[in-house]
Design a protein around this motif. Structure first.
Motif, mmCIF file in Angstrom:
data_model
loop_
_atom_site.group_PDB
_atom_site.id
_atom_site.type_symbol
_atom_site.label_atom_id
_atom_site.label_comp_id
_atom_site.label_asym_id
_atom_site.label_seq_id
_atom_site.Cartn_x
_atom_site.Cartn_y
_atom_site.Cartn_z
ATOM 1 N N ARG A 86 -4.961 18.554 24.213
ATOM 2 C CA ARG A 86 -5.379 18.379 22.683
ATOM 3 C C ARG A 86 -4.067 17.555 21.980
ATOM 4 N NH1 ARG A 86 -8.190 21.885 18.912
ATOM 5 N NH2 ARG A 86 -8.045 23.598 20.521
ATOM 6 N N ILE A 87 -4.411 16.386 21.922
ATOM 7 C CA ILE A 87 -3.711 15.281 21.596
ATOM 8 C C ILE A 87 -3.286 15.352 20.137
ATOM 9 C CG2 ILE A 87 -2.607 12.998 21.729
ATOM 10 C CD1 ILE A 87 -3.065 14.292 24.288
ATOM 11 N N PRO A 88 -2.301 15.437 19.462
ATOM 12 C CA PRO A 88 -1.975 15.577 17.958
ATOM 13 C C PRO A 88 -2.371 14.162 17.405
ATOM 14 C CG PRO A 88 -0.065 16.452 19.124
ATOM 15 C CD PRO A 88 -0.888 16.148 20.208
ATOM 16 N N ASP A 89 -2.911 14.100 16.103
ATOM 17 C CA ASP A 89 -3.233 13.012 15.499
ATOM 18 C C ASP A 89 -2.109 11.958 15.390
ATOM 19 O OD1 ASP A 89 -5.540 14.282 15.127
ATOM 20 O OD2 ASP A 89 -5.646 14.115 12.847
ATOM 21 N N GLU A 90 -1.022 12.449 14.998
ATOM 22 C CA GLU A 90 0.243 11.396 14.965
ATOM 23 C C GLU A 90 0.411 10.889 16.076
ATOM 24 O OE1 GLU A 90 1.890 15.448 15.202
ATOM 25 O OE2 GLU A 90 0.150 14.758 14.039
ATOM 26 N N VAL A 91 0.352 11.445 17.402
ATOM 27 C CA VAL A 91 0.490 10.738 18.658
ATOM 28 C C VAL A 91 -0.360 9.481 18.857
ATOM 29 C CG1 VAL A 91 0.560 11.113 21.160
ATOM 30 C CG2 VAL A 91 1.592 12.899 19.750
ATOM 31 N N VAL A 92 -1.769 9.702 18.579
ATOM 32 C CA VAL A 92 -2.739 8.575 18.790
ATOM 33 C C VAL A 92 -2.370 7.516 17.906
ATOM 34 C CG1 VAL A 92 -5.107 8.177 18.097
ATOM 35 C CG2 VAL A 92 -4.551 10.319 19.251
#
Length: 137
Positions: free
Chosen positions: A18-24
């Motif tokens: 699960r990739i945090p939105d801020e990383v994207v």
């Protein structure tokens, strides 16, 4: 970018991060960024995709085996934007339809080529080639 995340089981034999939105957002490559991901010594090419209310980076059974990891582990994950061209070698039997092959998306080229290459019996390979030729004609 290095992240420490759990490789989560997502049902059946699928797993992903699960990739945090801020990383994207920080990657700066859109809402479905193509990435090269590394766990340990193993690197694979993929995309981060929105599924439901979260971004996910899938890790196939094959990639988990190659990395020596399993769902439930907390792992260091390195992710970088992958802007290198994505190409799939044309199976030699499909040379007569090379122009149609060139118009296919990377995903469809990969689907067809992997199906042909993974055949264990010559008759299975021939049947898959025949199906691909019909699809591309």
């Amino acid at each position: 970018m290095r992240l420490t995340l759990e490789l989560e089981s997502t049902g059946g034999n699928t797993a992903g991060f699960r990739i945090p939105d801020e990383v994207v957002d920080e990657l700066g490559a859109g809402r479905r960024p193509k990435v090269a991901a590394t766990v340990g010594e193993h690197t694979w090419r993929s995309s981060i995709a929105r599924m439901g209310d979260a971004f996910w980076l899938g890790m196939s059974n094959e990639n988990r085996d190659l990395a020596g990891v399993e769902a439930g582990q907390v792992l260091d994950l390195d992710v970088v934007v992958d802007d290198a061209p994505r190409t799939v070698d044309l199976p030699e039997e499909l040379a007569p339809v090379a122009d149609a092959w060139a118009r296919l998306s990377y995903s469809n080229q990969r689907r067809i080529a992997e199906g042909i290459e993974s055949a264990k019996k010559p008759e299975t390979r021939a049947a898959r080639v025949e199906k691909a030729l019909a699809e591309l004609s």
